[in-house]
Design a protein around this motif. Sequence first.
Motif, short mmCIF file in Angstrom:
data_model
loop_
_atom_site.label_atom_id
_atom_site.label_comp_id
_atom_site.label_asym_id
_atom_site.label_seq_id
_atom_site.Cartn_x
_atom_site.Cartn_y
_atom_site.Cartn_z
N PRO A 266 1.83 23.29 -70.67
CA PRO A 266 0.55 24.01 -70.79
C PRO A 266 0.63 25.21 -71.74
O PRO A 266 -0.33 25.50 -72.47
CB PRO A 266 0.27 24.47 -69.34
CG PRO A 266 0.99 23.46 -68.50
CD PRO A 266 2.25 23.16 -69.25
N GLU A 267 1.78 25.90 -71.74
CA GLU A 267 1.96 27.03 -72.65
C GLU A 267 2.05 26.54 -74.09
O GLU A 267 1.51 27.16 -75.01
CB GLU A 267 3.22 27.80 -72.27
CG GLU A 267 3.46 29.07 -73.08
CD GLU A 267 2.51 30.19 -72.72
OE1 GLU A 267 2.38 31.14 -73.53
OE2 GLU A 267 1.88 30.14 -71.64
N ALA A 268 2.73 25.42 -74.27
CA ALA A 268 2.92 24.87 -75.63
C ALA A 268 1.60 24.46 -76.26
O ALA A 268 1.34 24.76 -77.43
CB ALA A 268 3.89 23.69 -75.59
N ILE A 269 0.75 23.78 -75.49
CA ILE A 269 -0.47 23.25 -76.10
C ILE A 269 -1.49 24.35 -76.40
O ILE A 269 -2.42 24.13 -77.18
CB ILE A 269 -1.11 22.14 -75.24
CG1 ILE A 269 -1.54 22.66 -73.87
CG2 ILE A 269 -0.17 20.96 -75.09
CD1 ILE A 269 -2.27 21.63 -73.04
N LYS A 270 -1.33 25.54 -75.83
CA LYS A 270 -2.24 26.63 -76.18
C LYS A 270 -1.58 27.61 -77.17
O LYS A 270 -2.17 28.63 -77.50
CB LYS A 270 -2.70 27.37 -74.92
CG LYS A 270 -1.64 28.17 -74.21
CD LYS A 270 -2.23 28.88 -72.99
CE LYS A 270 -1.20 29.76 -72.31
NZ LYS A 270 -1.74 30.46 -71.12
N THR A 271 -0.38 27.24 -77.64
CA THR A 271 0.33 28.10 -78.58
C THR A 271 0.66 27.39 -79.88
O THR A 271 0.50 27.97 -80.97
CB THR A 271 1.64 28.62 -77.95
OG1 THR A 271 1.34 29.29 -76.73
CG2 THR A 271 2.35 29.58 -78.89
N PHE A 272 1.11 26.14 -79.81
CA PHE A 272 1.62 25.43 -80.98
C PHE A 272 0.70 24.28 -81.41
O PHE A 272 -0.22 23.90 -80.69
CB PHE A 272 3.02 24.89 -80.68
CG PHE A 272 4.00 25.97 -80.29
CD1 PHE A 272 4.38 26.95 -81.19
CD2 PHE A 272 4.52 26.02 -79.00
CE1 PHE A 272 5.26 27.95 -80.84
CE2 PHE A 272 5.41 27.01 -78.63
CZ PHE A 272 5.79 27.98 -79.55
N ASN A 273 1.01 23.73 -82.59
CA ASN A 273 0.15 22.66 -83.11
C ASN A 273 0.44 21.29 -82.49
O ASN A 273 -0.29 20.33 -82.73
CB ASN A 273 0.23 22.59 -84.64
CG ASN A 273 1.64 22.31 -85.16
OD1 ASN A 273 2.38 21.48 -84.63
ND2 ASN A 273 2.03 23.00 -86.22
#
Length: 311
Positions: A266-273
């Motif tokens: 969840p953190e990755a999809i709101k931070t990275f492409n």
Amino acid sequence: MGSEKYTYSGSGVDVFRNDDFTDHIKNVIKVPDWVLKEPTGYATILNFTTPKIVLTADGIGSKLLLHIKYRSWSDAAQDLIAMNYNDIVCVGGKPRAFVDYLGVHQIDRQHYEFIEALVRKLDEYDMALVAGETAEIPSIYTENDWDAAGFCIGTLEKRIPIETIEYGDFIIGLPASGFHSNGWSLIRKIIESENISIEELSFDLLAGTKIYKEVTEVFELIKGIAHVTGGGILRALRRVLGDKGYEISITLKPYIEWILKYVEIPEAIKTFNMGYGMILVIAEKDVESVLKITNGEVIGKVSQNTNIVIQ
């Protein structure tokens, strides 16, 4: 590292704080009538010339600190160009001219090398460096750190009609060259905390941001374009789809698999492409034509529901 994984806010960057400040700016400015309304906010369209002018500004961010360390000037130049170029493309513009700003402690050889790389890269993409400013400010910048900002001017080729997006339209993802130029406060924190040698990674961590020049060839077929930058793929989809939902499936690239060792999904999809640097929304009838030119891949459809599947 313990069981707790890293977060973007834990690295000192608060996306919501940025949103609040952006909202404040919108409240205090008065937009003149010669600025055309552009709902995605990627670039500004000025309606006092023929053709209309498109402009934007952006920087490399803290990825520049690693470029400075490894003297990867060609990738740094591409990052600076791409963060502006791709935003102009999102509103149907064709980038033409570039202006740079360097804030430095003291001008030295590395700045010569960076500018030379910037000019070479601009030439590759049919652009020109037409002006700029370099400021020596030792009271602000430390001896080893400096910053670069870019300002891009283009001409409006075709307004992108995002109001025509419908449920059932196809969502195409254009592959990224890597993390591009967002989320680097978090990436740098991971590298430092985990004692990671970037030379030993199986991918080029500092690869320059992909410049999506090919998208200008299919403007006539596109209903929406989103450059995946701050806020990751979630914010990019929201900027172009508004209150519509989406169902997409993401096939993880090696660099995303690596970051997921340290960051929850969840953190990755709101931070990275998440592997895709640009998102296109098109009608089903145009899918084959767009894929052929852009080398993209269908990752989903516009839907009344919202769901992301990670593969």
